[in-house]
Design a protein around this motif. Structure first.
Motif, PDB file in Angstrom:
ATOM      1  N   VAL A 106       0.834  -1.203   0.000  1.00  0.00           N
ATOM      2  CA  VAL A 106       0.000   0.000   0.000  1.00  0.00           C
ATOM      3  C   VAL A 106       0.868   1.252   0.000  1.00  0.00           C
ATOM      4  N   PHE A 107       1.873   1.253   0.886  1.00  0.00           N
ATOM      5  CA  PHE A 107       2.669   2.467   1.022  1.00  0.00           C
ATOM      6  C   PHE A 107       3.516   2.745  -0.205  1.00  0.00           C
ATOM      7  N   HIS A 108       4.081   1.677  -0.763  1.00  0.00           N
ATOM      8  CA  HIS A 108       4.890   1.928  -1.952  1.00  0.00           C
ATOM      9  C   HIS A 108       3.999   2.214  -3.151  1.00  0.00           C
ATOM     10  N   GLY A 109       2.820   1.561  -3.165  1.00  0.00           N
ATOM     11  CA  GLY A 109       1.880   1.830  -4.248  1.00  0.00           C
ATOM     12  C   GLY A 109       1.405   3.260  -4.238  1.00  0.00           C
ATOM     13  N   ASN A 110       1.400   3.845  -3.032  1.00  0.00           N
ATOM     14  CA  ASN A 110       0.975   5.228  -2.880  1.00  0.00           C
ATOM     15  C   ASN A 110       1.770   6.167  -3.775  1.00  0.00           C
ATOM     16  N   ILE A 111       3.083   5.931  -3.809  1.00  0.00           N
ATOM     17  CA  ILE A 111       3.930   6.775  -4.664  1.00  0.00           C
ATOM     18  C   ILE A 111       3.581   6.504  -6.124  1.00  0.00           C
ATOM     19  N   LEU A 112       3.484   5.215  -6.467  1.00  0.00           N
ATOM     20  CA  LEU A 112       3.273   4.857  -7.873  1.00  0.00           C
ATOM     21  C   LEU A 112       1.911   5.349  -8.363  1.00  0.00           C
ATOM     22  N   LEU A 113       0.950   5.346  -7.425  1.00  0.00           N
ATOM     23  CA  LEU A 113      -0.398   5.740  -7.794  1.00  0.00           C
ATOM     24  C   LEU A 113      -0.449   7.174  -8.291  1.00  0.00           C
ATOM     25  N   MET A 114       0.414   8.018  -7.708  1.00  0.00           N
ATOM     26  CA  MET A 114       0.319   9.434  -8.034  1.00  0.00           C
ATOM     27  C   MET A 114       1.110   9.792  -9.276  1.00  0.00           C
ATOM     28  N   ILE A 115       1.868   8.847  -9.798  1.00  0.00           N
ATOM     29  CA  ILE A 115       2.742   9.178 -10.928  1.00  0.00           C
ATOM     30  C   ILE A 115       1.923   9.534 -12.162  1.00  0.00           C
ATOM     31  N   MET A 116       0.995   8.661 -12.525  1.00  0.00           N
ATOM     32  CA  MET A 116       0.284   8.853 -13.784  1.00  0.00           C
ATOM     33  C   MET A 116      -0.576  10.116 -13.805  1.00  0.00           C
ATOM     34  N   PRO A 117      -1.471  10.321 -12.820  1.00  0.00           N
ATOM     35  CA  PRO A 117      -2.313  11.527 -12.888  1.00  0.00           C
ATOM     36  C   PRO A 117      -1.490  12.804 -12.968  1.00  0.00           C
ATOM     37  N   LEU A 118      -0.438  12.854 -12.170  1.00  0.00           N
ATOM     38  CA  LEU A 118       0.383  14.059 -12.177  1.00  0.00           C
ATOM     39  C   LEU A 118       1.062  14.244 -13.521  1.00  0.00           C
ATOM     40  N   ALA A 119       1.519  13.117 -14.089  1.00  0.00           N
ATOM     41  CA  ALA A 119       2.202  13.210 -15.377  1.00  0.00           C
ATOM     42  C   ALA A 119       1.246  13.706 -16.449  1.00  0.00           C
ATOM     43  N   LEU A 120      -0.013  13.284 -16.374  1.00  0.00           N
ATOM     44  CA  LEU A 120      -0.981  13.730 -17.375  1.00  0.00           C
ATOM     45  C   LEU A 120      -1.289  15.216 -17.216  1.00  0.00           C
ATOM     46  N   ARG A 121      -1.420  15.632 -15.954  1.00  0.00           N
ATOM     47  CA  ARG A 121      -1.853  17.010 -15.712  1.00  0.00           C
ATOM     48  C   ARG A 121      -0.711  17.999 -15.948  1.00  0.00           C
ATOM     49  N   LEU A 122       0.494  17.600 -15.606  1.00  0.00           N
ATOM     50  CA  LEU A 122       1.611  18.549 -15.648  1.00  0.00           C
ATOM     51  C   LEU A 122       2.594  18.221 -16.764  1.00  0.00           C
ATOM     52  N   ASN A 123       2.139  17.540 -17.835  1.00  0.00           N
ATOM     53  CA  ASN A 123       3.127  17.088 -18.818  1.00  0.00           C
ATOM     54  C   ASN A 123       3.780  18.229 -19.587  1.00  0.00           C
ATOM     55  N   HIS A 124       3.179  19.423 -19.541  1.00  0.00           N
ATOM     56  CA  HIS A 124       3.831  20.537 -20.212  1.00  0.00           C
ATOM     57  C   HIS A 124       4.883  21.183 -19.330  1.00  0.00           C
ATOM     58  N   ARG A 125       4.944  20.782 -18.065  1.00  0.00           N
ATOM     59  CA  ARG A 125       5.954  21.336 -17.160  1.00  0.00           C
ATOM     60  C   ARG A 125       6.755  20.204 -16.530  1.00  0.00           C
ATOM     61  N   PRO A 126       7.602  19.559 -17.299  1.00  0.00           N
ATOM     62  CA  PRO A 126       8.296  18.372 -16.791  1.00  0.00           C
ATOM     63  C   PRO A 126       9.207  18.648 -15.601  1.00  0.00           C
ATOM     64  N   CYS A 127       9.800  19.830 -15.561  1.00  0.00           N
ATOM     65  CA  CYS A 127      10.720  20.118 -14.457  1.00  0.00           C
ATOM     66  C   CYS A 127       9.936  20.236 -13.152  1.00  0.00           C
ATOM     67  N   PHE A 128       8.802  20.922 -13.234  1.00  0.00           N
ATOM     68  CA  PHE A 128       7.955  21.046 -12.060  1.00  0.00           C
ATOM     69  C   PHE A 128       7.429  19.670 -11.648  1.00  0.00           C
ATOM     70  N   LEU A 129       7.137  18.869 -12.657  1.00  0.00           N
ATOM     71  CA  LEU A 129       6.680  17.505 -12.384  1.00  0.00           C
ATOM     72  C   LEU A 129       7.742  16.736 -11.605  1.00  0.00           C
TER      73      LEU A 129
END
Lengths: 470, 610
Positions: free
Chosen positions: A333-356
């Motif tokens: 669960v805890f490690h999945g927590n990090i992985l879970l947030m990768i995709m949504p953030l990548a989709l939302r912030l893909n124009h700002r990779p450094c901020f991502l």
């Protein structure tokens, strides 16, 4: 003229921070930072590294006895420095010097990355027609600012003086980001491979690095460019100037197209560098179980969290309390927590990779199994890179006061628990929770502020477009 | 020479008595350490190894230690009895305390129920009771492997005693608890009574259960009167007595309304409780241990000093045997209770204030008033922050070029607050250097200290650009003080909450002094410009609070209020501060790093041109 002045002033500050570090390095006994749980985790402690080196020298596996859990490369690099003593000088002087140099290099890399980010951002703002905004974005020297924040951050100083190897981990992460910003595939791959090798968590940075290489540095949302280009193409066709048309088409192709070649290069370089690193590690550990042992003792140690000694993270207490038969579930669960947030953030912030990348680093240092202040030092330094976009961040004072308060209260609570015996683990864990909360608040506010900035830019461009059309 | 002969003879005598009980006897040499200033003592683990080199033989202290091994124990735990005595000048009280301890020790060497080893430490108190005990404890808990070279070899006289004397340091198991036994020199003319001293460094207390055991056994078994220290001046104060009477009346009235409500207490009990509470808070807040038991607390060992104070002075006492018997019974009972414990005392009873030997205020209760006192700080800080960051109405159209870092305006104030706190650090480190200069009187020291502080503050303000211009300040400058105050309040809040964890009593007293001033402080100029009755009252109030919150003034005011002996001298303040830092009290750091800078910032706000 003014720019020159700024540079001079910058190097003065850098020299000042180095002097401060050197002064502090000379009082290691009084401060005793290297034994603080905030600074040295099982992964970053130099004392453990020295132990591992000693084991290796007496031809045992450096991972024997669950003391050392870092990379063999660090052993060969820092190990000899831990045993060389200079008469009349502090014990670990050479290592401290290495960490000081690593900090300075990280700061200069952050600065260079910040400059290229800023130049790219202001030019992309010009492209979508926001000339005024592009001028104001250059007022703050965000690269210099970020570098100085990194160097003067008490967390960085403490981690550096406290002989924690996180200075080097941070350096390779910054190196990877710098390489990606400058679009140097080999450098980015080198940084990423080493960072992943040293501490595993930076492996999620592969997404921002690919985006950086593919699309280029941070820019306003991509659809704005398309709108703008459509408009300009329309305008120019009505005017009928062929040259301009071609130029604009070139521009649009540069902006829109994902640079596949660079990314492929990047992957080839990753293959090369990682095989190189693995071969080196394999040779080093040939007689001690080889790569399997390496993975078990480093990545396995990070992922299964067997060491429950207190640190500033939130996991140790939880896994000390949890029933054994739920342990593997909660680990997932805890490690999945990090992985879970990768995709949504990548989709939302893909124009700002450094901020991502910054957001990923905050999240991973929040949910890390063995976090230390060195991780916070890295993301707080990178925060400075976005000082223009984040200038309207809310609760900045509250966050600042919270960070100060928690970082002062945490050692006191630890003392109350361990040395005085009048408190208990809950006292210390309470400060860890508060610290985690402030980190969460920081990352939420940053993302929120960045999205607001994007909205502002979108609004301005659409009004401009409307003006232009009408 | 004569003295040293007496010393060695009395030591030998004690050792022989111990040997006669089949105890393991050793001498422990120690070198009295000068009080040194360790500003970060609180954060370091208690194994600081500072050794002063080349000490002559004459200045060596020598503790005599006897250990009885428990017949039923596994040797993993021990109880320590401490009797400090000065071999150079043995007085009857100390001799009696030795007698009490010896009687207990001889009994314990014969009993079969003993499960923990007993250590009897006869502490050589010619360099102070605390330093000898702490030297022994340091050796016991954190041995040093590099020993001091002593000039002459004649110091070792232990070989002259017949019988076997162990060389080297002997240990028993982990120390479960320690009792320091003393006998008061002069009689108290009322009754045989027992004084308990419990405060260790930085307001740490031993486990309440230890005090309870002593209290229970003394009151119910030995019929001794138990006393803890009180603020005597409070007992006679009129307003406190009136308050007590009023509370008693309210309590009676409440009980008449509902018999379940039993919060009223008799007036005299209330007054006594308050006096005890005040003294308990004072000694905790001071952060200086009240006796040799303080050394144990640094190693997480519960310890108290019990001082048996006989009805008549020991010199005039007829029946010494009876007295020793009574004292011995009490100590035996306490030792037996601790001996029977299977575990450590429960960890939740360390944070308390005493209101009488059998009553206490626990952390859950005393934190409430402190939290209420501190809670306005962040609230007011937030409201001031909102007030100061309210943007002046501008055309919203200009947002594209708007480059005022609106949400980062606090940075300037934070810089100021940080610099003033650094100034506080410098001021609190200065006495360390002043003490190196020989031949300065306290008054001189204080003058140098004060003038340095003022001078550096003036220089700092001129560097920071103190707004002295009389020109009409802009709207933003007018709001600047609010921003500064908001940051100051946050800093005060962080400092106070930090101190409340380290030493609650200091934080409480400090909060009583600084919080009203912090909350009230606003530019005098505003009040004077308004010229209404209310604002003028506010201004006077501010000035008065500013005067009271200044540390030396606060010290002298409190001293004159509670110490009726008279003769107030400004140099007392230096002596007081010196004693604080000599004992590594966190209170000293609090005054220097939290209280003084916050006070200076509030004064700065007070004289802010607005």
């Amino acid at each position: 003229m003014t720019k020159k002045k700024k540079v001079q002033w910058f190097w003065m500050w850098v020299i000042g921070s180095v002097t401060l570090r050197l002064i502090l390095v000379y009082f290691p006994r009084n401060l005793n930072l290297s034994s603080r749980p905030e600074v040295s985790t099982p992964l970053t402690s130099l004392r453990r590294l020295a132990e591992g080196y000693w084991l290796k020298r007496s031809s045992m596996s450096p991972y024997a006895g669950s003391m050392y859990h870092g990379s063999p490369l660090l052993l060969t690099f820092l190990g000899p420095l831990t045993v060389t003593r200079i008469e009349g000088q502090p014990d670990q002087l050479l290592c401290s010097l290495v960490f000081v140099i690593a900090d300075v290099i990280s700061a200069t890399l952050i600065r260079a990355a910040g400059r290229s980010l800023q130049a790219a951002y202001s030019s992309s703002l010009k492209v979508i027609g926001l000339h005024q905004l592009s001028e104001t974005s250059e007022v703050l020297p965000s690269g210099d600012f970020a570098a100085l924040v990194y160097l003067w951050n008490p967390f960085t100083i403490i981690a550096c003086v406290g002989l924690s190897t996180s200075a080097i981990e941070n350096l390779v992460v910054v190196l990877s980001l710098y390489g990606a910003c400058k679009r140097l595939a080999s450098l980015a791959a080198f940084g990423w491979v080493l960072a992943t090798h040293l501490s595993l968590y930076p492996s999620i940075l592969i997404i921002p690095v690919i985006l950086l290489l593919g699309y280029g540095p941070d820019a306003p949302p991509r659809k704005l460019f398309q709108q703008r280009i459509k408009l300009e193409v329309g305008n120019s066709s009505s005017i009928g100037s062929n040259n301009l048309k071609e130029e604009l088409k070139d521009q649009s192709s540069v902006l829109k197209v994902f640079a596949w070649r660079l990314v492929v290069h990047f992957f080839i370089w990753i293959l090369l560098w990682s095989s190189y690193v693995l071969v080196l590690c394999g040779i080093y550990l040939q007689k001690h179980g080889g790569l399997q042992e390496l993975y078990r003792r480093t990545y396995g140690f990070i992922l299964t969290i067997p060491d429950l000694s207190p640190n500033i993270g939130v996991l140790w207490y939880f896994f000390a309390e949890v029933f054994d038969f739920f342990r593997s579930f909660f680990l997932m669960v805890f490690h999945g927590n990090i992985l879970l947030m990768i995709m949504p953030l990548a989709l939302r912030l893909n124009h700002r990779p450094c901020f991502l990348a910054f957001v990923y680093i905050v999240i991973s240092s929040l949910l890390k199994s063995y976090p230390s202040v060195g991780d916070s030092a890295l993301y707080l330094g990178l925060l400075g890179l976005f000082s223009y976009e984040l200038k309207d961040i809310r609760f900045s004072f509250l966050l600042f006061a919270g960070y100060v308060g928690v970082s002062l209260l945490s050692p006191v609570m630890h003392n109350l628990w361990i040395w005085r015996g009048t408190g208990n683990a809950n006292f210390y864990y309470a400060t860890a929770i508060a610290y985690a909360l402030f980190q969460v608040a920081l990352v939420i506010e940053c993302v929120n502020c960045m999205l607001n900035h994007d909205r502002m830019v979108t609004k301005l461009t659409t009004t401009k477009l409307k003006d232009a059309k009408s | 020479m004569f003295h040293s002969v007496i010393c060695s003879e009395s030591r030998k005598l004690i050792a022989q008595y111990m040997l006669g009980l089949d105890a393991e006897v050793t001498y422990h040499n120690f070198y009295p350490q000068l009080n040194q200033f360790h500003p970060l003592h609180f954060f370091t683990s208690p194994d600081s190894s500072i050794i002063s080199k080349n000490i002559s033989c004459a200045s060596i202290g020598m503790n005599t230690v006897g250990i009885i091994r428990a017949p039923r124990g596994d040797g993993k735990e021990a109880i320590v009895l401490v009797t400090p005595y000065n071999p150079k000048k043995v007085v009857l009280g100390e001799a009696l305390s030795l007698g009490v301890a010896y009687s207990v020790f001889s009994l314990l060497s014969r009993v079969t129920w003993l499960a923990k080893d007993i250590i009897w430490l006869v502490a050589d108190s010619q360099y102070g009771e605390y330093s000898s005990v702490s030297a022994w404890l340091r050796e016991y808990q954190a041995p040093q492997f590099h020993r001091v070279v002593v000039n002459s070899e004649t110091c070792n006289e232990s070989s002259t005693i017949e019988g076997k004397l162990y060389s080297g340091f002997r240990r028993a198991g982990t120390i479960a608890a320690a009792l320091v036994v003393k006998v008061a020199e002069d009689g108290n003319h009322f009754d045989d009574s027992l004084n308990i001293y419990a405060e260790a460094s930085n307001g740490q207390m031993p486990n309440l259960d230890l005090i309870n055991i002593v209290n229970y056994l003394a009151v119910h078994k030995q019929h001794l009167r138990i006393k803890v220290s009180k603020m005597w001046s409070l007992l006679g104060s009129k307003w406190l007595n009136t308050l007590g009477v009023v509370l008693e009346c309210i309590g009676q009235y409440a009980r008449r309304l509902n018999p379940q409500w039993k919060f009223g207490i008799p007036a005299n009990e209330y007054v006594e409780g308050t006096a005890t509470l005040a003294s308990s808070m004072y000694y905790q807040g001071l952060g200086v241990p009240t006796g040799p038991h303080g050394a144990f607390r640094d190693y997480q060992v519960d310890a108290i000093t019990v001082e048996i104070s006989p009805k008549v002075s020991p010199t005039k006492m007829n029946r010494h045997i009876d007295f020793i018997f009574r004292g011995g019974r009490l100590i035996e009972g306490v030792v037996r209770s601790i001996n029977n414990l299977l575990e450590k005392f429960h960890q939740s009873f360390f944070l308390y204030l005493l209101t009488s030997p059998s009553k206490f205020v626990s952390v859950g209760v005393y934190m409430i008033p402190f939290a209420l006192l501190g809670a306005p700080l962040p609230i007011v800080a937030a409201s001031l922050y909102m007030f100061s960051s309210k943007t002046t109405p501008q055309a919203p159209v200009a947002s594209e070029v708007d480059f005022s870092l609106e949400s980062w305006k606090w940075i300037n104030s934070a810089k100021k607050v940080f610099v003033i706190h650094l100034w506080g650090v410098a001021v609190s480190l200065l006495p360390y250097f002043l003490c190196r200069i020989p031949g300065l009187t306290p008054t001189n020291n204080l003058t140098v200290w004060g003038s340095f502080a003022v001078l550096s503050l003036v220089i700092l303000f001129s560097m920071l650009g103190y707004p002295t211009s009389v020109a009409v300040p802009s709207e933003a400058e007018k709001r600047e003080w609010a921003n500064l105050k908001s940051v100051t309040l946050s800093a005060t809040f962080i400092g106070l909450s930090l101190m409340s964890v380290i030493n609650f009593a200091t934080a409480e007293i400090g909060a009583l002094l600084i919080v009203p001033f912090c909350l009230m402080a606003r530019p005098l100029m505003l009040d004077i410009q308004a010229r209404s009755m209310r604002t003028l009252l506010l201004a006077t109030c501010n000035l008065a609070l500013g005067f009271i919150a200044f540390p030396p003034c606060a010290f002298l005011l409190l001293k004159s209020a509670f110490d009726s002996s008279g003769g107030y001298n400004i140099s007392d303040y230096w002596n007081w501060m010196e004693s604080l830092w000599a004992w590594n009290s966190a209170t000293y750091l609090y005054i220097g790093i939290v209280h003084l800078p916050c006070w200076a910032l509030c004064i700065h706000i007070l004289f802010h041109p607005s």
